[in-house]
Design a protein around this motif. Structure first.
Motif, PDB file in Angstrom:
ATOM      1  N   ASP B  99       0.828  -1.196   0.000  1.00 18.18           N
ATOM      2  CA  ASP B  99       0.000   0.000   0.000  1.00 18.18           C
ATOM      3  C   ASP B  99       0.871   1.259   0.000  1.00 18.18           C
ATOM      4  OD1 ASP B  99      -2.789   1.196   0.433  1.00 18.18           O
ATOM      5  OD2 ASP B  99      -1.638   2.103   2.063  1.00 18.18           O
ATOM      6  N   PHE B 100       1.941   1.204   0.806  1.00 16.99           N
ATOM      7  CA  PHE B 100       2.840   2.355   0.896  1.00 16.99           C
ATOM      8  C   PHE B 100       3.504   2.646  -0.451  1.00 16.99           C
ATOM      9  CE2 PHE B 100       7.353   3.610   1.569  1.00 16.99           C
ATOM     10  CZ  PHE B 100       7.100   4.952   1.799  1.00 16.99           C
ATOM     11  N   PHE B 101       4.041   1.619  -1.085  1.00 19.58           N
ATOM     12  CA  PHE B 101       4.735   1.881  -2.348  1.00 19.58           C
ATOM     13  C   PHE B 101       3.765   2.259  -3.460  1.00 19.58           C
ATOM     14  CE2 PHE B 101       8.313  -0.077  -0.158  1.00 19.58           C
ATOM     15  CZ  PHE B 101       9.285   0.843  -0.486  1.00 19.58           C
ATOM     16  N   ALA B 103       1.052   3.962  -2.951  1.00 18.73           N
ATOM     17  CA  ALA B 103       0.735   5.365  -2.654  1.00 18.73           C
ATOM     18  C   ALA B 103       1.871   6.268  -3.107  1.00 18.73           C
ATOM     19  CB  ALA B 103       0.476   5.538  -1.163  1.00 18.73           C
ATOM     20  N   SER B 104       3.107   5.820  -2.865  1.00 13.25           N
ATOM     21  CA  SER B 104       4.269   6.621  -3.250  1.00 13.25           C
ATOM     22  C   SER B 104       4.411   6.727  -4.764  1.00 13.25           C
ATOM     23  CB  SER B 104       5.541   6.011  -2.675  1.00 13.25           C
ATOM     24  OG  SER B 104       5.417   5.896  -1.286  1.00 13.25           O
TER      25      SER B 104
END
Ligand SMILES: Nc1ncnc2c1ncn2[C@@H]1O[C@H](COP(=O)(O)OP(=O)(O)O)[C@@H](O)[C@H]1O
Ligand SMILES: [Mg+2]
Lengths: 306, 329
Positions: B99-101, B103-104
């Motif tokens: 999810d973080f990557f 989003a990034s």
């Protein structure tokens, strides 16, 4: 908008607030505060024994000053330590390049990291509130003083956190960044007071004759020194407390020594000067940090700060 | 349509070390390009330039026609990169990692939820959704890493030695996964210093050594270009000497020899040196299949009892050895 959608901030908050560390640090922070409060209370009670009329006020004041000072020291240690690991930690985990290969701009990475460290600081500062409220109940402290103390803590967190971020960007390892950050902060704490001599002479002599340095004098120099002094949390916030407890709640005051001289220079009151300087210095530090965010060479052959 | 990767005289120097020397790489869309070379050949350097993490000293690198140096953000959206190290965060769950990557990479929150599920499904990690990234096995981390490279649905995957450090089983799983990705239409640039890791899954190969691209192209073509010499194995029931006398005179035959040494008449007096039993011969042949059939016919016509006549398959491994040896000398 993008602040609240900052993936780095979200990620940091998720993983930092998890795990035992955040809890342990917060508990330790509160324990230290509680122990100091009790000690202060015991000492203050003994001392005011002879003057029961003003006992409450004196105890309140002593508690307030003690809690504020202890909280300040703790924020000055904990927040930069958090910030120092922010980006160096990514390098250690070999996730830094992954981060740089995303479409996140450097400033967003830096800001996300800083805000995460500040969020932690806010947690600590909120935890200080009940202790301040206790002092407030005893009397002798105004709500303004309490609010400004909390604001001062936040500004300190911002300033010291930004120093941590810069070193974190430069260093390859968290331990290096932490050492450099704490060294910088100690240097600032010890170095800035030396500036009190030119500035203090103004207080002491308070005359139209301003000291001359290397042939040029004087107001700009003194003025500049004053701004630098405003970067010292203890001097600035101590000065703020001194001014506030004398009942002076103005935001701008005439510069000492200029009142008699006839041409007044208005300067911000110490707490305002501190907040302004903290914001300015942080903006500068974060800009530098943003420009320094770039991939690290993989091989450790090249000379660089280890 | 421009090639998905093109480099023009790409050169990279680290101080005095020349890591890449005028590299001209051309990779068509849809290829699985095996980028092969020994350690220190310049594979990682090339890949980091292509992802925009490293600036070239001179020359140009283009991804889908976009200059990597001039349009870095655009290129990043097109490329999914997996470095030779696996970056792990403490205190982070598998789904949070993806999810973080995502989003990034600018994938909107609404899409991410579904995307994470799809990606975990693809790399067979759905059951580890809520596990901590740190606690996964090496093979699982590698698959998660691969899922991460696809978090923004890029056209091109750049995988730096993804198979290194994996056990054989994890390696097979990785290979299956890459085949699946190819079916999905991704172009994959994959590096390795071990040729066999890549041998059967690539459509194209390039061999790099000391910053020079030695050969590059479709696997078949490269094999052909590198292997004008074919090794032909012939087994005869008898009359090996006659065959050996005849063969060198036939068109395309460079050399012929008996594989099993002759029995020693001193140590093994039971069998005479001129024993005319079954024998295996190796022939070094240059030419195509038609020419080879001429050789076979000539042998048969002269009465040699040929029972086996086969071109030895030369594989990438031989080719690699041949090419890199040539350079080492
Ligand atoms: N940061 C660096 N500083 C100096 N030399 C480097 C650096 N990175 C790589 N090199 C050198 O460049 C060459 C190519 O390295 P690399 O691209 O990592 O090769 P590969 O990935 O094929 O093993 C090697 O000789 C290596 O030592
Ligand atoms: Mg490499």
């Amino acid at each position: 908008m993008s602040t609240f959608h900052n993936p780095v901030l979200l990620k940091e908050l998720r993983s930092r607030m998890r795990g035992a560390r955040a809890f342990v640090v917060l508990t330790a922070f509160l324990l230290v505060l509680a122990v100091f409060t009790l000690l202060l209370y015991a000492v203050a009670r003994q001392r005011v024994g002879s003057d029961p009329l003003n006992a409450g006020r004196s105890i309140g004041k002593a508690l307030f000053l003690g809690v504020a000072a202890v909280a300040l020291v703790q924020v000055m240690i904990i927040v930069p330590a958090q910030a120092a690991g922010a980006i160096a930690g990514e390098k250690e985990h070999e996730t830094y390049d992954l981060l740089l290969a995303t479409v996140l701009p450097a400033w967003e990475i830096v800001l996300g990291k800083l805000l995460a460290a500040l969020a932690y600081a806010v947690l600590l500062i909120v935890a200080v509130v009940p202790f301040m409220a206790l002092a407030f109940l005893f009397g002798g402290v105004t709500a303004t003083e309490v609010l400004i103390a909390l604001l001062g803590l936040l500004a300190t967190a911002l300033l010291y956190g930004s120093v941590g971020i810069v070193w974190s960007v430069v260093s390859r390892r968290t331990i290096t960044a932490t050492v450099l950050t704490q060294a910088t902060n100690v240097l600032m704490l010890l170095g800035i007071p030396f500036l009190i001599f030119p500035f203090g002479s103004l207080f002491l002599f308070g005359t139209p004759q301003l000291p001359t340095w290397f042939g040029f004098a004087s107001y700009p120099f003194i003025y500049g020194t004053g701004w630098l002094l405003a970067l010292h949390p203890f001097i600035a916030l101590g000065g703020a407390e001194y001014v506030l407890s004398s009942g002076d709640t103005r935001w701008f005051v005439p510069m000492p020594g200029t009142l008699q001289a006839g041409h007044q220079i208005w300067i911000p009151t110490p707490w305002l000067a501190f907040v302004l300087m903290a914001v300015l210095a942080s903006a500068l530090l974060l800009t530098v940090a943003t420009h320094l965010v770039r991939p690290v060479p993989r091989n450790r052959k090249l000379p660089s700060i280890k | 349509m421009p090639p998905i990767i093109e480099t023009r005289d790409l050169t990279k120097r680290y101080g005095t070390v020349v890591a890449l020397d005028r590299l001209n790489l051309l990779i068509p869309a849809g290829a699985i390009y095996g980028f092969i070379g020994p350690n220190g050949a310049g594979k990682t350097t090339t890949m980091r330039i292509l992802t925009g993490l490293l600036a070239a000293t001179s020359g140009q690198a283009l991804v889908a026609g976009h200059d990597v140096a001039r349009e870095p953000m655009r290129v990043r959206r097109l490329v999914g990169w997996m470095p030779d190290s696996f970056g792990v965060y403490d205190n982070m769950k598998v789904w949070e990692y993806l999810d973080f990557f995502a989003a990034s990479m600018g994938v909107p929150a609404l899409r991410r939820k579904q995307l994470v599920t799809e990606l975990l499904d693809l790399v067979d990690l759905s059951h580890k959704r809520d596990a901590y990234v740190m606690e996964l096995s090496r093979g699982m981390q590698q698959r998660l890493s691969l899922a991460r490279t696809m978090a923004h649905e890029p056209q091109l995957l750049i995988l730096d030695e993804p198979a290194s450090g994996l056990d054989p089983r994890a390696r097979i799983e990785l290979r299956e996964l890459l085949k699946e990705l190819r079916v999905m239409g991704k172009t994959i640039l994959i590096s390795s210093h071990i040729l066999t890791e890549l041998a059967e899954m690539c459509t194209h190969v390039g061999i790099i050594e000391r910053g020079h691209l030695l050969v590059s192209g479709e696997v078949g073509e490269v094999l052909h270009a590198l292997q004008p010499h074919k090794l032909v194995e012939i087994r005869v029931l008898a009359r090996a000497e006659q065959a050996l006398a005849l063969l060198p005179g036939l068109p395309g035959v460079r050399a012929a020899r008996r594989v099993a040494p002759l029995p020693d008449p001193v140590l093994d007096p039971a069998r005479p040196a001129d024993d005319d039993g079954p024998a295996t011969l190796n022939v070094d042949y240059v030419g195509d299949g038609t020419g080879l059939s001429v050789v076979f016919k000539a042998l048969a016509a002269s009465g040699v009892p040929v029972v086996h006549f086969a071109e030895q398959s030369s594989d990438l491994e031989d080719m690699f050895m041949q090419v890199t040896q040539g350079l080492a000398q």
